[in-house]
Design an enzyme around this catalytic site. Structure first.
Site, PDB file in Angstrom:
ATOM      1  CB  CYS A 136       9.409   2.727   3.526  1.00 24.42           C
ATOM      2  SG  CYS A 136       9.237   2.362   1.778  1.00 24.42           S
ATOM      3  CB  CYS A 139       9.785   5.294   0.870  1.00 25.01           C
ATOM      4  SG  CYS A 139       8.578   3.970   0.765  1.00 25.01           S
ATOM      5  CG  ASP A 140      11.865   7.306   3.774  1.00 28.25           C
ATOM      6  OD1 ASP A 140      11.330   8.024   2.912  1.00 28.25           O
ATOM      7  OD2 ASP A 140      11.290   6.907   4.789  1.00 28.25           O
TER       8      ASP A 140
HETATM    9  C1  LIG Z   1       6.866   6.781   6.288  1.00 30.68           C
HETATM   10  C2  LIG Z   1       6.416   6.196   4.967  1.00 30.68           C
HETATM   11  C3  LIG Z   1       6.966   6.669   3.797  1.00 30.68           C
HETATM   12  C4  LIG Z   1       6.564   6.149   2.591  1.00 30.68           C
HETATM   13  N1  LIG Z   1       7.112   6.654   1.456  1.00 30.68           N
HETATM   14  C5  LIG Z   1       6.721   6.169   0.262  1.00 30.68           C
HETATM   15  C6  LIG Z   1       7.277   6.687  -0.942  1.00 30.68           C
HETATM   16  O1  LIG Z   1       8.142   7.569  -0.939  1.00 30.68           O
HETATM   17  N2  LIG Z   1       6.829   6.154  -2.118  1.00 30.68           N
HETATM   18  C7  LIG Z   1       5.895   5.167  -2.167  1.00 30.68           C
HETATM   19  O2  LIG Z   1       5.512   4.755  -3.256  1.00 30.68           O
HETATM   20  N3  LIG Z   1       5.384   4.636  -1.045  1.00 30.68           N
HETATM   21  C8  LIG Z   1       5.765   5.123   0.168  1.00 30.68           C
HETATM   22  N4  LIG Z   1       5.253   4.581   1.303  1.00 30.68           N
HETATM   23  C9  LIG Z   1       4.290   3.482   1.189  1.00 30.68           C
HETATM   24  C10 LIG Z   1       2.914   4.053   0.813  1.00 30.68           C
HETATM   25  O3  LIG Z   1       2.594   5.100   1.684  1.00 30.68           O
HETATM   26  C11 LIG Z   1       1.854   2.978   0.859  1.00 30.68           C
HETATM   27  O4  LIG Z   1       2.209   1.905   0.020  1.00 30.68           O
HETATM   28  C12 LIG Z   1       0.503   3.532   0.393  1.00 30.68           C
HETATM   29  O5  LIG Z   1       0.130   4.656   1.155  1.00 30.68           O
HETATM   30  C13 LIG Z   1      -0.588   2.475   0.507  1.00 30.68           C
HETATM   31  O6  LIG Z   1      -1.758   3.083   0.113  1.00 30.68           O
HETATM   32  P1  LIG Z   1      -3.181   2.512   0.514  1.00 30.68           P
HETATM   33  O7  LIG Z   1      -4.159   3.385  -0.174  1.00 30.68           O
HETATM   34  O8  LIG Z   1      -3.256   1.071   0.285  1.00 30.68           O
HETATM   35  O9  LIG Z   1      -3.305   2.661   2.110  1.00 30.68           O
HETATM   36  P2  LIG Z   1      -2.881   3.730   3.176  1.00 30.68           P
HETATM   37  O10 LIG Z   1      -2.042   4.800   2.638  1.00 30.68           O
HETATM   38  O11 LIG Z   1      -2.386   2.921   4.315  1.00 30.68           O
HETATM   39  O12 LIG Z   1      -4.274   4.388   3.577  1.00 30.68           O
HETATM   40  C14 LIG Z   1      -5.259   3.662   4.238  1.00 30.68           C
HETATM   41  C15 LIG Z   1      -6.396   4.582   4.597  1.00 30.68           C
HETATM   42  O13 LIG Z   1      -7.463   3.809   5.134  1.00 30.68           O
HETATM   43  C16 LIG Z   1      -8.014   4.491   6.245  1.00 30.68           C
HETATM   44  N5  LIG Z   1      -8.677   3.526   7.109  1.00 30.68           N
HETATM   45  C17 LIG Z   1      -8.134   2.480   7.788  1.00 30.68           C
HETATM   46  N6  LIG Z   1      -9.092   1.844   8.517  1.00 30.68           N
HETATM   47  C18 LIG Z   1     -10.250   2.501   8.256  1.00 30.68           C
HETATM   48  C19 LIG Z   1     -11.597   2.332   8.692  1.00 30.68           C
HETATM   49  N7  LIG Z   1     -11.973   1.385   9.550  1.00 30.68           N
HETATM   50  N8  LIG Z   1     -12.541   3.196   8.231  1.00 30.68           N
HETATM   51  C20 LIG Z   1     -12.211   4.176   7.348  1.00 30.68           C
HETATM   52  N9  LIG Z   1     -10.954   4.374   6.898  1.00 30.68           N
HETATM   53  C21 LIG Z   1      -9.993   3.554   7.354  1.00 30.68           C
HETATM   54  C22 LIG Z   1      -6.808   5.172   6.879  1.00 30.68           C
HETATM   55  O14 LIG Z   1      -7.219   6.249   7.682  1.00 30.68           O
HETATM   56  C23 LIG Z   1      -6.045   5.626   5.646  1.00 30.68           C
HETATM   57  O15 LIG Z   1      -6.553   6.854   5.217  1.00 30.68           O
HETATM   58  C24 LIG Z   1       5.616   5.092   2.539  1.00 30.68           C
HETATM   59  C25 LIG Z   1       5.059   4.612   3.712  1.00 30.68           C
HETATM   60  C26 LIG Z   1       5.451   5.151   4.926  1.00 30.68           C
HETATM   61  C27 LIG Z   1       4.836   4.632   6.203  1.00 30.68           C
END
Ligand SMILES: Cc1cc2nc3c(=O)[nH]c(=O)nc-3n(C[C@H](O)[C@H](O)[C@H](O)COP(=O)(O)OP(=O)(O)OC[C@H]3O[C@@H](n4cnc5c(N)ncnc54)[C@H](O)[C@@H]3O)c2cc1C
Length: 312
Positions: A136, A139-140
């Protein structure tokens, strides 16, 4: 017992939905996930400093931010189950949501299962993940590690082009590693990349390993035609090879787009099934940020609250 609202997934989208639904007295039940989509807490559990989430002028560690969101959800009455949902039945209400050990009935469901950044699994990737290798740029990219050093971006689509252009603000030079002999990015993005004096495109080039000492120093690249391996001295390697939405569970159940993301209707988070909403990265392949995930988690909870008030 029938739950009013079940939330599947515990990233910023899931916890925000839980906070809003909890405050609306819906006593949401959340499945946090365990193995399938990664850690409870989601993608930010795999990173260090988050510097762009509002409210933390000095930045905050990803796992710490998620712990605070979790606590806030619990404070407002969310019930958490740290397990994966393995089966759902949305064909009639109440809906069924099941883990390996448990079957729950619910009137409404918010899906927040996120997405997983694709990795290349090259030698050295694990060692330098978050310490030179990232998925990302937004992000980084501002990490001091990348300031005024040469870095590489892997990929040839719009995301890769966008990330390469973004990174030119910080890096001294950006090497774009493209597996084939052409860019898949849109014409305008191609032009911007090819004209940029800080970007060099390496055609038919794929990284195969990364090494360094306490930080990343080199990436070995293999020419996909000749097989010849060369070394590139870079302090950063950014993957822009796509994400896989965690939607396997919903295939043939919900409308998904051609990339597998859940389709939502208009400006809402509603899916094609009444009583089921989707928020966060599982329905967003454009922004993919914690704040946008949290924003749509809030929307989903408000929409669910209104719908439940009308229906029941
Ligand atoms: C390395 C990295 C660094 C990042 N840094 C930043 C940053 O600095 N700033 C920023 O804004 N964004 C950052 N991002 C992006 C950000 O993390 C994502 O946009 C955000 O986390 C998305 O949130 P979400 O709630 O949609 O899903 P996610 O964070 O992907 O969470 C999904 C959740 O669903 C759960 N899940 C999946 N399948 C199932 C299932 N079948 N049953 C139950 N639970 C399930 C998973 O375990 C997880 O807990 C970064 C991403 C990465 C990979």
């Amino acid at each position: 017992m029938i739950e009013k609202l079940v939330i599947i997934g515990s990233g910023p989208a899931g916890y925000t939905a839980a906070i809003y639904a909890g405050r609306a007295q819906l006593q949401p039940l959340m499945f946090e996930g365990f193995v399938v989509g990664g850690l409870p807490g989601g993608q930010l559990m795999t990173t260090t400093e988050v510097e762009n989430f509002p409210g933390f002028p000095e930045g905050i560690q990803g796992p710490h931010l998620m712990k605070e969101m979790r606590q806030q959800a619990v404070r407002w009455g969310a019930k958490l189950i740290t397990d994966d949902v393995v089966r759902v039945n949305f064909s009639y209400r109440p809906f069924t949501i099941a883990t390996d050990d448990l079957e729950i009935k619910a009137q409404a469901v918010i899906i927040c299962t996120g997405a997983t950044a694709k990795r290349l699994h090259i030698v050295g990737e694990q060692q330098f993940w978050n310490n030179g290798i990232s998925a990302c740029a937004i992000c980084d990219g501002t990490n001091p590690l990348f300031k005024n050093v040469e870095i590489a971006v892997v990929g040839g689509g719009d995301s890769a082009a966008e990330e390469a252009l973004y990174l030119t603000k910080y890096a001294s030079k950006v090497h774009m590693l493209v597996r084939s002999d052409r860019l898949r990015a849109s014409k305008i993005m191609q032009e911007r990349v090819l004209k940029h004096d800080k970007i060099r495109v390496h055609w038919q080039a794929l990284p195969i390993s990364a090494d360094g000492d306490d930080v990343l120093r080199n990436v070995q690249i293999q020419d996909q035609k000749s097989g010849v391996i060369t070394e590139l001295k870079v302090g950063g390697l950014f993957y822009a090879i796509g994400h896989t939405p965690n939607t396997q569970l919903f295939q043939d159940i919900l409308d998904l787009d051609d990339k597998g993301y859940i389709k939502t209707i208009g400006k809402s988070t509603a899916t094609n099934i009444a009583g089921v909403w989707a928020a966060g990265d599982v329905q967003d392949h454009i922004y993919r940020q914690a704040i946008t995930a949290a924003g749509t988690g809030c929307m989903a909870a408000l929409e669910a609250e209104r719908w439940l008030a009308e229906i029941y």
